[in-house]
Scaffold this active site. Structure first.
Site, PDB file in Angstrom:
ATOM      1  CG  HIS A  70      93.886   1.078  15.765  1.00  0.00           C
ATOM      2  ND1 HIS A  70      92.888   1.400  14.875  1.00  0.00           N
ATOM      3  CD2 HIS A  70      94.131   2.215  16.464  1.00  0.00           C
ATOM      4  CE1 HIS A  70      92.542   2.669  15.041  1.00  0.00           C
ATOM      5  NE2 HIS A  70      93.290   3.187  15.985  1.00  0.00           N
ATOM      6  CB  THR A  87      89.701  10.577  15.701  1.00  0.00           C
ATOM      7  OG1 THR A  87      90.284   9.535  16.474  1.00  0.00           O
ATOM      8  CG2 THR A  87      90.599  10.888  14.525  1.00  0.00           C
ATOM      9  CG  HIS A  93      77.653  -9.828   8.471  1.00  0.00           C
ATOM     10  ND1 HIS A  93      77.244  -9.333   9.693  1.00  0.00           N
ATOM     11  CD2 HIS A  93      76.516 -10.080   7.772  1.00  0.00           C
ATOM     12  CE1 HIS A  93      75.921  -9.312   9.743  1.00  0.00           C
ATOM     13  NE2 HIS A  93      75.461  -9.757   8.593  1.00  0.00           N
ATOM     14  NE  ARG A  95      87.498   5.944  11.507  1.00  0.00           N
ATOM     15  CZ  ARG A  95      88.580   6.179  12.246  1.00  0.00           C
ATOM     16  NH1 ARG A  95      89.625   5.382  12.172  1.00  0.00           N
ATOM     17  NH2 ARG A  95      88.625   7.216  13.046  1.00  0.00           N
TER      18      ARG A  95
HETATM   19  P1  NAD Z   1      93.828  14.052  25.300  1.00  0.00           P
HETATM   20  O1  NAD Z   1      95.168  14.704  25.301  1.00  0.00           O
HETATM   21  O2  NAD Z   1      92.623  14.866  25.010  1.00  0.00           O
HETATM   22  O3  NAD Z   1      93.587  13.325  26.706  1.00  0.00           O
HETATM   23  C1  NAD Z   1      94.553  12.547  27.351  1.00  0.00           C
HETATM   24  C2  NAD Z   1      94.281  12.643  28.818  1.00  0.00           C
HETATM   25  O4  NAD Z   1      95.176  11.756  29.498  1.00  0.00           O
HETATM   26  C3  NAD Z   1      94.507  14.054  29.397  1.00  0.00           C
HETATM   27  O5  NAD Z   1      93.366  14.479  30.110  1.00  0.00           O
HETATM   28  C4  NAD Z   1      95.715  13.864  30.304  1.00  0.00           C
HETATM   29  O6  NAD Z   1      95.707  14.740  31.428  1.00  0.00           O
HETATM   30  C5  NAD Z   1      95.542  12.411  30.702  1.00  0.00           C
HETATM   31  N1  NAD Z   1      96.768  11.818  31.232  1.00  0.00           N
HETATM   32  C6  NAD Z   1      98.031  11.942  30.759  1.00  0.00           C
HETATM   33  N2  NAD Z   1      98.890  11.276  31.556  1.00  0.00           N
HETATM   34  C7  NAD Z   1      98.149  10.697  32.532  1.00  0.00           C
HETATM   35  C8  NAD Z   1      98.456   9.882  33.645  1.00  0.00           C
HETATM   36  N3  NAD Z   1      99.721   9.512  33.891  1.00  0.00           N
HETATM   37  N4  NAD Z   1      97.452   9.496  34.443  1.00  0.00           N
HETATM   38  C9  NAD Z   1      96.174   9.861  34.208  1.00  0.00           C
HETATM   39  N5  NAD Z   1      95.810  10.639  33.151  1.00  0.00           N
HETATM   40  C10 NAD Z   1      96.798  11.056  32.342  1.00  0.00           C
HETATM   41  O7  NAD Z   1      93.972  12.851  24.270  1.00  0.00           O
HETATM   42  P2  NAD Z   1      92.756  12.081  23.558  1.00  0.00           P
HETATM   43  O8  NAD Z   1      92.408  12.751  22.289  1.00  0.00           O
HETATM   44  O9  NAD Z   1      91.712  11.826  24.565  1.00  0.00           O
HETATM   45  O10 NAD Z   1      93.474  10.697  23.164  1.00  0.00           O
HETATM   46  C11 NAD Z   1      93.809   9.752  24.158  1.00  0.00           C
HETATM   47  C12 NAD Z   1      94.459   8.527  23.523  1.00  0.00           C
HETATM   48  O11 NAD Z   1      93.501   7.842  22.725  1.00  0.00           O
HETATM   49  C13 NAD Z   1      95.622   8.855  22.579  1.00  0.00           C
HETATM   50  O12 NAD Z   1      96.639   7.907  22.773  1.00  0.00           O
HETATM   51  C14 NAD Z   1      95.023   8.691  21.211  1.00  0.00           C
HETATM   52  O13 NAD Z   1      95.975   8.405  20.210  1.00  0.00           O
HETATM   53  C15 NAD Z   1      94.121   7.509  21.475  1.00  0.00           C
HETATM   54  N6  NAD Z   1      93.094   7.257  20.456  1.00  0.00           N
HETATM   55  C16 NAD Z   1      92.816   5.946  20.218  1.00  0.00           C
HETATM   56  C17 NAD Z   1      91.900   5.587  19.225  1.00  0.00           C
HETATM   57  C18 NAD Z   1      91.647   4.133  18.956  1.00  0.00           C
HETATM   58  O14 NAD Z   1      90.999   3.763  17.956  1.00  0.00           O
HETATM   59  N7  NAD Z   1      92.106   3.247  19.808  1.00  0.00           N
HETATM   60  C19 NAD Z   1      91.240   6.594  18.505  1.00  0.00           C
HETATM   61  C20 NAD Z   1      91.510   7.923  18.807  1.00  0.00           C
HETATM   62  C21 NAD Z   1      92.458   8.238  19.775  1.00  0.00           C
END
Ligand code: NAD
Length: 320
Positions: free
Chosen positions: A178, A233, A171, A154
């Site tokens: 995060h 996101t 760069h 970003r």
């Molecule tokens: P989502 O709710 O769409 O998907 C989460 C999935 O995890 C669901 O399908 C759910 O069934 C599954 N799940 C829950 N418990 C589970 C378990 N014990 N075993 C297996 N699967 C399980 O959420 P999302 O929008 O995909 O976001 C997922 C994560 O990614 C969140 O923590 C979000 O904050 C994070 N995220 C991180 C970044 C980053 O930059 N690192 C950016 C965006 C989102």
């Protein structure tokens, strides 16, 4: 990792996980992609949906809904499972809820005989990566998180707009947590080969440090802004995960700001945070210790303190 086909297991087939899977299919980053979710039916539906696009993809990737035993011979387990950030909720507030989810995931992966790399995207990603490291007992270089790779992308995009330059020639890195305490060390930022601070000095009428600080704030608040607009996101992070997976599977030795465990860099140990790292087949090959100014070092220490304190609150249950 051997010369066999490249196998990735994705745990958590929600928006982030499937954005990664979709990007991985379109970019043909692996030969086999296994989908696991606590909601088995969802994983099966997602596998069907992706498979129906195979004919248009130019790859013969094997995609199926699997189980933890499928991790045994995988190269990478990508964890995107968890609960999502609510509007107004900080990433650190997600910690408790997602730690419980991870306790049900990491053990069965390890018990499968898995010997590859963990790549974590679930928020708060630095804490969840450190928790994965502790729960798995793996070497630190084999457990990494997406860290500030998306924030860095970003930042490069916005700086490219501001300086009217291809982001690939910008760069600059976002480092630290995060989240709210992340920051951009401007002393380390280059446009092509020229330090950004020199560009400001040489063009005072055109470019200002205050504008760069605004860009930094915009990067920090980007996730919240997107969540307010569309609830979550996922495309950007899906592509960031794909980028890291490619760097690992192709043994690229590319520099990416993944979340990695500090082992004395900046005078800090044990904390996982976003820092430029050289990424290859064995995960984190090396950390790059930036030559920060005293003020930047202070920001970095503050970010690590925030992360360490959050992790400490979690630690008693993490050790059980
Ligand atoms: P989502 O709710 O769409 O998907 C989460 C999935 O995890 C669901 O399908 C759910 O069934 C599954 N799940 C829950 N418990 C589970 C378990 N014990 N075993 C297996 N699967 C399980 O959420 P999302 O929008 O995909 O976001 C997922 C994560 O990614 C969140 O923590 C979000 O904050 C994070 N995220 C991180 C970044 C980053 O930059 N690192 C950016 C965006 C989102």
């Amino acid at each position: 990792m051997t010369n066999k086909s490249k196998k990735v297991v994705l745990i958590g087939t929600g928006m982030v996980g499937m954005s990664f899977a979709y990007a991985a299919l379109n970019q043909n980053v692996c030969d086999e992609l296994v989908l696991i979710d606590v909601d088995r039916l969802r994983a099966e539906g997602e596998a069907m949906d992706l498979n129906h696009g195979l004919a248009f993809s130019g790859t013969s990737m094997k995609i199926y809904a699997g189980q933890y035993s499928d991790c045994k011979d995988a190269d990478i387990v990508v964890i995107c499972a968890g609960v999502n950030q609510k509007p107004g909720e900080t990433r650190l507030e997600l910690l408790g809820r997602n730690a419980d989810v991870f306790r049900t995931i990491v053990s069965p992966v390890v018990e499968s005989g898995f010997g590859g790399l963990f790549l974590v995207a679930t928020n708060p990603v630095d804490i969840m990566t450190r928790l994965t490291y502790e729960l798995s007992g793996f070497e630190a270089c084999k457990v990494l998180g997406t860290g500030t790779t998306l924030d860095t992308a970003r930042l490069r995009y916005l700086l490219g707009e501001y300086f009217n330059l291809d982001p690939r020639n910008v760069h600059a890195y976002v480092v630290g947590e995060h989240g709210d305490s992340e920051f951009t060390p401007w002393s380390q930022a280059l446009l092509s080969t020229k330090p950004v601070l020199h560009v400001l000095r040489d063009n005072p009428q055109k470019f200002r440090l205050a504008d760069l600080e605004d860009i930094s704030i915009e990067v920090r608040n980007a996730a919240q802004k997107i969540i307010e607009a569309k609830r979550a996101t996922y495309y950007g992070i899906g592509m960031a995960i794909t980028r890291i997976v490619r760097a690992i599977l192709s043994d690229e030795h590319s520099v990416l700001t993944v979340s990695a465990r500090l082992t004395g860099e900046y005078g800090i140990e044990n904390v996982y945070m976003g820092n430029p790292c050289i990424i290859g087949r064995n995960g984190v090959d090396r950390q790059i210790e930036l030559s920060l100014t005293a003020a930047e070092l202070q920001k970095l220490h503050h970010s690590c303190k925030v992360l360490d304190e959050s992790y400490s609150k979690l630690k008693p249950s993490a050790d059980t």
